[in-house]
Design a protein around this motif. Structure first.
Motif, PDB file in Angstrom:
ATOM      1  N   MET B   1      -7.679  -5.994  -0.274  1.00  0.00           N
ATOM      2  CA  MET B   1      -6.378  -5.418  -0.612  1.00  0.00           C
ATOM      3  C   MET B   1      -5.294  -6.485  -0.498  1.00  0.00           C
ATOM      4  N   LYS B   2      -4.445  -6.538  -1.504  1.00  0.00           N
ATOM      5  CA  LYS B   2      -3.352  -7.494  -1.447  1.00  0.00           C
ATOM      6  C   LYS B   2      -2.331  -7.055  -0.392  1.00  0.00           C
ATOM      7  N   TYR B   3      -1.583  -8.046   0.072  1.00  0.00           N
ATOM      8  CA  TYR B   3      -0.586  -7.740   1.103  1.00  0.00           C
ATOM      9  C   TYR B   3       0.404  -6.678   0.636  1.00  0.00           C
ATOM     10  N   SER B   4       0.802  -6.774  -0.650  1.00  0.00           N
ATOM     11  CA  SER B   4       1.810  -5.855  -1.172  1.00  0.00           C
ATOM     12  C   SER B   4       1.318  -4.406  -1.228  1.00  0.00           C
ATOM     13  N   ASP B   5       0.004  -4.213  -1.335  1.00  0.00           N
ATOM     14  CA  ASP B   5      -0.508  -2.848  -1.395  1.00  0.00           C
ATOM     15  C   ASP B   5      -0.304  -2.114  -0.070  1.00  0.00           C
ATOM     16  N   ALA B   6      -0.519  -2.846   1.020  1.00  0.00           N
ATOM     17  CA  ALA B   6      -0.294  -2.257   2.342  1.00  0.00           C
ATOM     18  C   ALA B   6       1.189  -1.907   2.511  1.00  0.00           C
ATOM     19  N   CYS B   7       2.050  -2.793   2.017  1.00  0.00           N
ATOM     20  CA  CYS B   7       3.495  -2.547   2.100  1.00  0.00           C
ATOM     21  C   CYS B   7       3.866  -1.274   1.355  1.00  0.00           C
ATOM     22  N   ARG B   8       3.294  -1.136   0.161  1.00  0.00           N
ATOM     23  CA  ARG B   8       3.676  -0.014  -0.695  1.00  0.00           C
ATOM     24  C   ARG B   8       3.406   1.326  -0.023  1.00  0.00           C
ATOM     25  N   GLN B   9       2.318   1.366   0.740  1.00  0.00           N
ATOM     26  CA  GLN B   9       1.954   2.602   1.413  1.00  0.00           C
ATOM     27  C   GLN B   9       2.997   2.977   2.470  1.00  0.00           C
ATOM     28  N   GLN B  10       3.403   1.985   3.243  1.00  0.00           N
ATOM     29  CA  GLN B  10       4.430   2.217   4.269  1.00  0.00           C
ATOM     30  C   GLN B  10       5.729   2.690   3.639  1.00  0.00           C
ATOM     31  N   ILE B  11       6.088   2.044   2.532  1.00  0.00           N
ATOM     32  CA  ILE B  11       7.327   2.387   1.832  1.00  0.00           C
ATOM     33  C   ILE B  11       7.311   3.847   1.410  1.00  0.00           C
ATOM     34  N   GLU B  12       6.184   4.254   0.829  1.00  0.00           N
ATOM     35  CA  GLU B  12       6.061   5.623   0.326  1.00  0.00           C
ATOM     36  C   GLU B  12       6.206   6.634   1.465  1.00  0.00           C
ATOM     37  N   GLU B  13       5.618   6.302   2.605  1.00  0.00           N
ATOM     38  CA  GLU B  13       5.703   7.213   3.755  1.00  0.00           C
ATOM     39  C   GLU B  13       7.141   7.402   4.224  1.00  0.00           C
ATOM     40  N   PRO B  44      11.501  -2.559  -2.970  1.00  0.00           N
ATOM     41  CA  PRO B  44      11.177  -2.667  -1.539  1.00  0.00           C
ATOM     42  C   PRO B  44       9.970  -3.579  -1.289  1.00  0.00           C
ATOM     43  N   MET B  45       9.039  -3.583  -2.244  1.00  0.00           N
ATOM     44  CA  MET B  45       7.875  -4.451  -2.082  1.00  0.00           C
ATOM     45  C   MET B  45       8.303  -5.920  -2.101  1.00  0.00           C
ATOM     46  N   LEU B  46       9.219  -6.247  -3.019  1.00  0.00           N
ATOM     47  CA  LEU B  46       9.717  -7.631  -3.064  1.00  0.00           C
ATOM     48  C   LEU B  46      10.420  -7.979  -1.752  1.00  0.00           C
ATOM     49  N   CYS B  47      11.145  -7.025  -1.187  1.00  0.00           N
ATOM     50  CA  CYS B  47      11.833  -7.267   0.070  1.00  0.00           C
ATOM     51  C   CYS B  47      10.822  -7.612   1.167  1.00  0.00           C
ATOM     52  N   MET B  48       9.759  -6.828   1.245  1.00  0.00           N
ATOM     53  CA  MET B  48       8.777  -7.069   2.304  1.00  0.00           C
ATOM     54  C   MET B  48       7.993  -8.353   2.048  1.00  0.00           C
ATOM     55  N   LEU B  49       7.698  -8.638   0.788  1.00  0.00           N
ATOM     56  CA  LEU B  49       7.034  -9.906   0.472  1.00  0.00           C
ATOM     57  C   LEU B  49       7.955 -11.092   0.800  1.00  0.00           C
ATOM     58  N   VAL B  67      13.394   0.076   2.136  1.00  0.00           N
ATOM     59  CA  VAL B  67      13.517   1.439   1.635  1.00  0.00           C
ATOM     60  C   VAL B  67      14.962   1.700   1.183  1.00  0.00           C
ATOM     61  N   GLY B  68      15.921   1.163   1.921  1.00  0.00           N
ATOM     62  CA  GLY B  68      17.332   1.300   1.534  1.00  0.00           C
ATOM     63  C   GLY B  68      17.585   0.733   0.145  1.00  0.00           C
ATOM     64  N   LEU B  69      16.952  -0.405  -0.156  1.00  0.00           N
ATOM     65  CA  LEU B  69      17.138  -1.024  -1.476  1.00  0.00           C
ATOM     66  C   LEU B  69      16.546  -0.144  -2.577  1.00  0.00           C
ATOM     67  N   CYS B 177      16.796  -8.176  -3.119  1.00  0.00           N
ATOM     68  CA  CYS B 177      15.663  -7.620  -2.376  1.00  0.00           C
ATOM     69  C   CYS B 177      14.870  -8.740  -1.709  1.00  0.00           C
ATOM     70  N   LEU B 178      14.547  -9.746  -2.496  1.00  0.00           N
ATOM     71  CA  LEU B 178      13.790 -10.877  -1.957  1.00  0.00           C
ATOM     72  C   LEU B 178      14.581 -11.593  -0.861  1.00  0.00           C
ATOM     73  N   GLN B 179      15.867 -11.810  -1.107  1.00  0.00           N
ATOM     74  CA  GLN B 179      16.666 -12.563  -0.135  1.00  0.00           C
ATOM     75  C   GLN B 179      16.838 -11.778   1.173  1.00  0.00           C
TER      76      GLN B 179
END
Lengths: 325, 325
Positions: B1-13, B44-49, B67-69, B177-179
């Motif tokens: 699993m890519k790193y971003s996939d794990a992030c996406r799950q947290q974001i959705e929750e 949000p994924m870009l933010c976490m990456l 999530v705010g973004l 988001c990235l910054q």
């Protein structure tokens, strides 16, 4: 010159500089317009007084957050005017009338962001507390507006529901202005929360007074024609209290006037006021106002700070309440 | 699993928990609705990456700002749909259609405040920088929407004006988001600004591609019917470039199609595409896209960080651009 007069001047200067000559015009002209048509700048002034109460040397540091709170208030006016389809404000056409709905929506959005931009200029050390308060208050103001709109189509509103609505829509922002100043002024948590309660309770008294004045006020002192709320069936504390306390027959008469489409303005005002008198809602409202007012003053004492500024805040609350004495 | 996939799950929750069962329903149901109809959660994924690129151990601290973004992005969709009178989004009725305008205005307002509430949960030490970036970006997005609306009624738009509009309306938020992630991840100012530029330039390339795909794309790959922008006279990079570069007679023909009220959909698409071909706008657009894309990758290299996450960001940009290859 009172301390608040000096503050007001600074506030006005920052307010006029914020969007001056900023591009694109289509976004910023409406912001300039709504800021230019007046307002007593009560909220930013309360913020600066709330700071001065504890530390006058820090008042400069709360100028921008104070202006942010005024911007936020004006943002709510701008969007509320679209939602309520109001055509005039302070004797001038509202933004969505002078421009159009989409311009008013977007300029309002920009104004809320500008408000945040100003509030963010609070000293870094105070920023988390100041923003937490601002965020919470801002969302409460939206909730208040939502309840207000919801009440339009309902008659089964309890007095408590109404009080909660005005607390959210009007009172909490006054409390938050004072508390923001207090936080920046270095007040303890207990003191800054007491000052918040002073603002909230004074705001409740003020709003109840506004409802009362529309029916029982002196036209000249009130500044607008008596009975305006009655004519448009506005759900005020008086209407809700009367509706909930009148006996069946009188309640039916009240409903008759609420539903009547063609009527003589003065006839309706007189008839509804008579029903209010039967229900003794004037006494109920005045009693409640007085309760909020005295509670506000108790919180103010508890908030501490310097005598000079506390006296000014006391006078301020007194003047607000003096309109109906 | 890519790193971003794990992030996406947290974001959705977090996204689904924000307004769940919150009162008043009239305010929060529309928020729940727009969040539920999907979206790729790219921001949000870009933010976490952006955070993980410098320090994976700090990614938890940027979940709420991320999530705010996303909330802010959805707020802009909600209000834009009212302003643009759009009836559908992601194959579902828009909020102002499912409810009404006033509900959509107020729920949007609440959503922006909720966005700020989430962003404010950034670590206190990063808060001034994070908020300054967020405030600036948010106001730029409004400016972009204002220019976009303004362009609707104008034909004298230069290519540069158009590029500035999409930079404001779309690109800066991706950069921000990235910054934001980079700031929380402890990147240096230079690195976090390089990452911002990567996001901006990738966003520019992406938006230009979107314009290009509407005319020259593969219907199946693009996911919507070809020529939609042409039919509604949308001011795209292709239309503006063609209009500005075509000789007088061809320009008149283009104007003829823009002003024609009754037309066969396919006739208009074919005619306008022929004019685009004459003006060689496809080449112009693809060249510019490639320039933005390569510049984005240069900025990414300059941003440093770990190879693992930089590669993931590179792949992400590649996938975004792959739609038209």
């Amino acid at each position: 010159m009172k301390y608040s007069d000096a503050c007001r001047q600074q506030i006005e200067e920052v307010l006029t500089s914020i969007v001056k000559n900023r591009q694109p015009e289509g976004l910023y002209k409406p912001v300039e317009y709504i800021l230019s048509i007046g307002g007593k700048r009560i909220r930013p002034m309360l913020c600066m007084l709330g700071c001065a109460l504890y530390d006058k040397s820090k008042v400069d540091q709360c100028l921008y957050p104070a202006v942010g709170l005024e911007l936020f208030h004006n943002f709510t006016l701008l969007h509320d005017d679209i939602m309520d389809a109001s055509e005039m404000r302070r004797n001038k056409p509202t933004v969505h009338i002078k421009w159009d709905d989409r311009t008013a929506i977007l300029s309002g959005d920009a104004m809320m962001i500008l408000a945040y931009q100003m509030v963010t200029r609070a000293p870094a050390g105070n920023l988390p507390k100041v923003l937490e308060l601002f965020n919470r208050t801002a969302i409460e103001v939206c909730e208040g507006q939502q309840y207000d709109m919801y009440f339009e189509s309902r008659m089964d509103i309890s007095g408590d529901e109404y009080l909660e609505m005005i607390r959210l829509k009007t009172a909490v922002l006054l409390g938050a202005c004072l508390q923001t100043g207090a936080i920046i002024g270095g007040a303890s948590d207990q003191a800054s929360e007491a000052l918040y309660k002073f603002g909230c309770d004074a705001g409740m008294a003020f709003q109840l007074q506004d409802d009362w004045l529309d029916v029982y006020g002196d036209e000249e002192k009130f500044g607008k024609p008596i009975g305006g709320d009655i004519v448009i069936n506005k759900k005020t504390f008086l209407l809700i209290t009367a509706y909930n306390s009148l006996p069946e027959a009188a309640r039916k008469e009240l409903l008759y006037w609420l539903e009547k489409k063609d009527f003589d303005r003065q006839d309706k005002i007189d008839a509804v006021r008579n029903l209010y008198d039967d229900a003794k809602v004037s006494d109920t409202a005045r009693l409640l106002m007085d309760q909020y007012y005295s509670r506000a003053l108790e919180h103010l004492e508890y908030a501490g700070g310097t005598d000079e500024i506390r006296l000014e805040l006391k006078e301020f609350a007194y003047q607000m309440m003096d309109r109906f004495r």
